[in-house]
Enzyme design. Structure first.
Site, mmCIF file in Angstrom:
data_model
loop_
_atom_site.group_PDB
_atom_site.id
_atom_site.type_symbol
_atom_site.label_atom_id
_atom_site.label_comp_id
_atom_site.label_asym_id
_atom_site.label_seq_id
_atom_site.Cartn_x
_atom_site.Cartn_y
_atom_site.Cartn_z
ATOM 1 N N ASP A 1 -3.350 -18.047 0.080
ATOM 2 C CA ASP A 1 -4.387 -18.711 -0.724
ATOM 3 C C ASP A 1 -5.049 -19.833 0.079
ATOM 4 O O ASP A 1 -6.278 -19.979 0.103
ATOM 5 C CB ASP A 1 -3.817 -19.221 -2.058
ATOM 6 C CG ASP A 1 -2.525 -20.015 -1.913
ATOM 7 O OD1 ASP A 1 -1.930 -20.022 -0.805
ATOM 8 O OD2 ASP A 1 -2.098 -20.646 -2.896
ATOM 9 N N ASP B 1 -6.376 -6.973 3.892
ATOM 10 C CA ASP B 1 -7.513 -6.313 3.253
ATOM 11 C C ASP B 1 -8.454 -7.370 2.683
ATOM 12 O O ASP B 1 -9.667 -7.343 2.899
ATOM 13 C CB ASP B 1 -7.005 -5.382 2.143
ATOM 14 C CG ASP B 1 -8.142 -4.662 1.449
ATOM 15 O OD1 ASP B 1 -9.044 -4.176 2.153
ATOM 16 O OD2 ASP B 1 -8.145 -4.612 0.199
ATOM 17 N N LYS C 1 2.941 -15.311 1.726
ATOM 18 C CA LYS C 1 3.075 -16.035 0.453
ATOM 19 C C LYS C 1 4.553 -16.354 0.287
ATOM 20 O O LYS C 1 5.193 -16.000 -0.709
ATOM 21 C CB LYS C 1 2.519 -15.146 -0.682
ATOM 22 C CG LYS C 1 2.402 -15.831 -2.019
ATOM 23 C CD LYS C 1 1.320 -16.896 -2.085
ATOM 24 C CE LYS C 1 1.390 -17.622 -3.414
ATOM 25 N NZ LYS C 1 0.457 -18.788 -3.462
ATOM 26 N N TYR D 1 0.820 -1.212 0.000
ATOM 27 C CA TYR D 1 0.000 0.000 0.000
ATOM 28 C C TYR D 1 0.854 1.262 0.000
ATOM 29 O O TYR D 1 0.406 2.313 -0.456
ATOM 30 C CB TYR D 1 -0.903 0.033 1.245
ATOM 31 C CG TYR D 1 -2.253 -0.604 1.045
ATOM 32 C CD1 TYR D 1 -2.359 -1.939 0.678
ATOM 33 C CD2 TYR D 1 -3.419 0.125 1.249
ATOM 34 C CE1 TYR D 1 -3.597 -2.527 0.520
ATOM 35 C CE2 TYR D 1 -4.670 -0.453 1.092
ATOM 36 C CZ TYR D 1 -4.750 -1.777 0.724
ATOM 37 O OH TYR D 1 -5.980 -2.352 0.569
ATOM 38 N N ASP E 1 -12.257 -9.069 4.393
ATOM 39 C CA ASP E 1 -13.547 -9.062 3.691
ATOM 40 C C ASP E 1 -14.168 -10.459 3.678
ATOM 41 O O ASP E 1 -15.380 -10.614 3.857
ATOM 42 C CB ASP E 1 -13.407 -8.554 2.252
ATOM 43 C CG ASP E 1 -13.779 -7.081 2.118
ATOM 44 O OD1 ASP E 1 -13.534 -6.329 3.085
ATOM 45 O OD2 ASP E 1 -14.339 -6.694 1.074
HETATM 46 C C1 IPM Z 1 -10.452 -1.130 4.020
HETATM 47 C C2 IPM Z 1 -10.719 -0.481 2.698
HETATM 48 C C3 IPM Z 1 -9.559 0.453 2.382
HETATM 49 C C4 IPM Z 1 -8.310 -0.377 2.270
HETATM 50 C C5 IPM Z 1 -9.746 1.324 1.128
HETATM 51 C C6 IPM Z 1 -11.036 2.095 1.173
HETATM 52 C C7 IPM Z 1 -8.574 2.246 0.928
HETATM 53 O O1 IPM Z 1 -10.911 -1.424 1.691
HETATM 54 O O2 IPM Z 1 -10.346 -0.396 5.028
HETATM 55 O O3 IPM Z 1 -10.349 -2.341 4.081
HETATM 56 O O4 IPM Z 1 -8.032 -0.973 1.214
HETATM 57 O O5 IPM Z 1 -7.588 -0.449 3.267
HETATM 58 MN MN MN Z 2 -10.946 -3.493 2.416
#
Ligand code: IPM
Ligand code: MN
Length: 366
Positions: free
Chosen positions: A220, A244, A188, A142, A248
């Site tokens: 993975d 990240d 990884k 990042y 999710d």
């Molecule tokens: C998160 C979001 C952010 C990230 C974006 C909005 C920059 O997806 O907080 O997970 O990738 O960190």
């Molecule tokens: Mn995110």
């Protein structure tokens, strides 16, 4: 009564509505535990761009430096998607994390029994799931240099300094110590040198935490394991990009992204925000789920103010509200009671009162 300075960044989309819900709970619970709040509200994200031409002003950043804790709603929306990279709401979030040194992102993935049916996974697989994704937040790909693109190619750099890995690894072992004492470090290393280095440094730090069990997994495989048997995890430690993605996945299996809080902490500052986004399609309708924002306030009570009782109280009130069948649209199904943002908030506040009277009030005065 103690006083805390909170900088509040409601942001875009549903941000302001869920923030207003979270602040109601913050004040009511704070009062019970002797903490009152001075709130400094500032613009950040698309709304700041519209007002000042930048998604993060120096004034907002300054207000964050001066606060005991920062609460963020959500930023972003279609409206600002076409802006240049550095003017996007997302860029403001990254700059804020970096400026405040928020290197550790804590995202709990805990399943509530009353919403087991809302998950895309089978109940039997899911029930009892309770783990945390600890994501490194101010390094890795990042922020790595060089980065850029021209007409022929694009590039980014995944780089980690020893010190960056050491501090997030320590954080992982320390959080795990308060839980089931199991850390899974995710990388990884079969392909990336940076991951091999990550693995080596994590192993070194582990030397100081012999009571914690450490396992290494490839990213993975981890993605697969989270949907195959999520109960196996206690704390997942990983880098910025992998975290990240994994957070999710972790968020989805628990039934609703609308219920997941997060904390981003560093040496000096801390920021609390829902995992979900700004949901511009439902903004302003009073139908968004305020639970993620409310639970983010709960995390703030324990992590920033040492009030884990206040954290528990909020968690219990949320759980009871769900058990009573109250649901915002995102987690609604037949036979349950559909409520809007404000009704959900009031219901949680009522449960805060009842639970406090029956379980906490007496013990505090003893
Ligand atoms: C998160 C979001 C952010 C990230 C974006 C909005 C920059 O997806 O907080 O997970 O990738 O960190
Ligand atoms: Mn995110």
């Amino acid at each position: 009564m103690m006083k805390a300075n909170i900088t509040v960044l409601p942001g875009d989309g549903i941000g302001p509505e869920i923030m207003s819900a979270a602040l109601q709970v913050m004040r009511q619970v704070g009062e019970k535990f002797g903490l009152s709040f001075d709130v400094n509200e500032q613009l950040m994200g698309g709304c700041s761009y519209d007002a000042y031409g930048t998604p993060l002003t120096d004034e907002t950043l300054q207000a964050c430096y001066e606060a005991d804790a920062v609460l963020l709603g959500a930023v972003g929306g279609y409206k600002w998607e076409k802006l240049e990279h550095h003017l996007k709401p997302e860029a403001a979030l990254l700059k804020l994390r970096k400026s405040l040194g928020l290197y550790a992102n804590i995202r709990p993935a805990k399943v509530y029994n009353s919403v087991l049916d809302d998950s895309s996974l089978k109940k039997e697989v899911l029930s009892g799931t309770d783990f945390v994704v600890l994501r490194e937040l101010t390094g890795g790909i990042y922020f790595g240099q060089p980065r850029g693109h021209d007409r022929e190619k694009g590039w980014n750099t995944m780089v980690y300094a020893r010190s960056e890995i050491e501090r997030i690894a320590r954080k992982a072992f320390e959080i795990a110590r308060l839980r089931k004492k199991r850390v899974t470090s995710v990388d990884k290393a079969n392909v990336l040198e940076v991951s091999q280095f990550w693995r080596d440094v994590v192993a070194e730090v582990h030397g100081d935490y012999p009571d914690i069990e450490l396992t290494n997994l490839y990213v993975d495989n981890t993605a697969m394991q989270i949907v195959r048997e999520p109960r196996q995890f206690d704390l997942i430690l990983t880098s910025n990009l992998f975290g990240d993605i994994l957070s999710d996945i972790a968020g989805m299996i628990t039934g609703s992204l609308g219920m997941l809080p997060s904390a981003s902490v560093g040496e000096k500052y801390a920021l609390y925000e829902p995992v979900h986004g700004s949901a511009p399609d439902i903004a302003g309708q009073n139908i968004a789920n305020p639970i993620a924002a409310i639970r983010s306030v709960a995390m703030m009570f324990s992590l920033s103010f040492g009030l884990s009782k206040a954290d528990d109280l909020i968690e219990k009130a949320v759980e009871r509200t769900l058990a009573q069948g109250r649901r915002t649209a995102d987690i609604f199904s037949k036979g349950l009671t559909l409520v809007n943002t404000q009704q959900m908030t009031e219901s949680i506040l009522e449960n805060v009162e009842t639970i406090f009277q029956s379980e906490y009030a007496e013990k505090l005065t003893l």
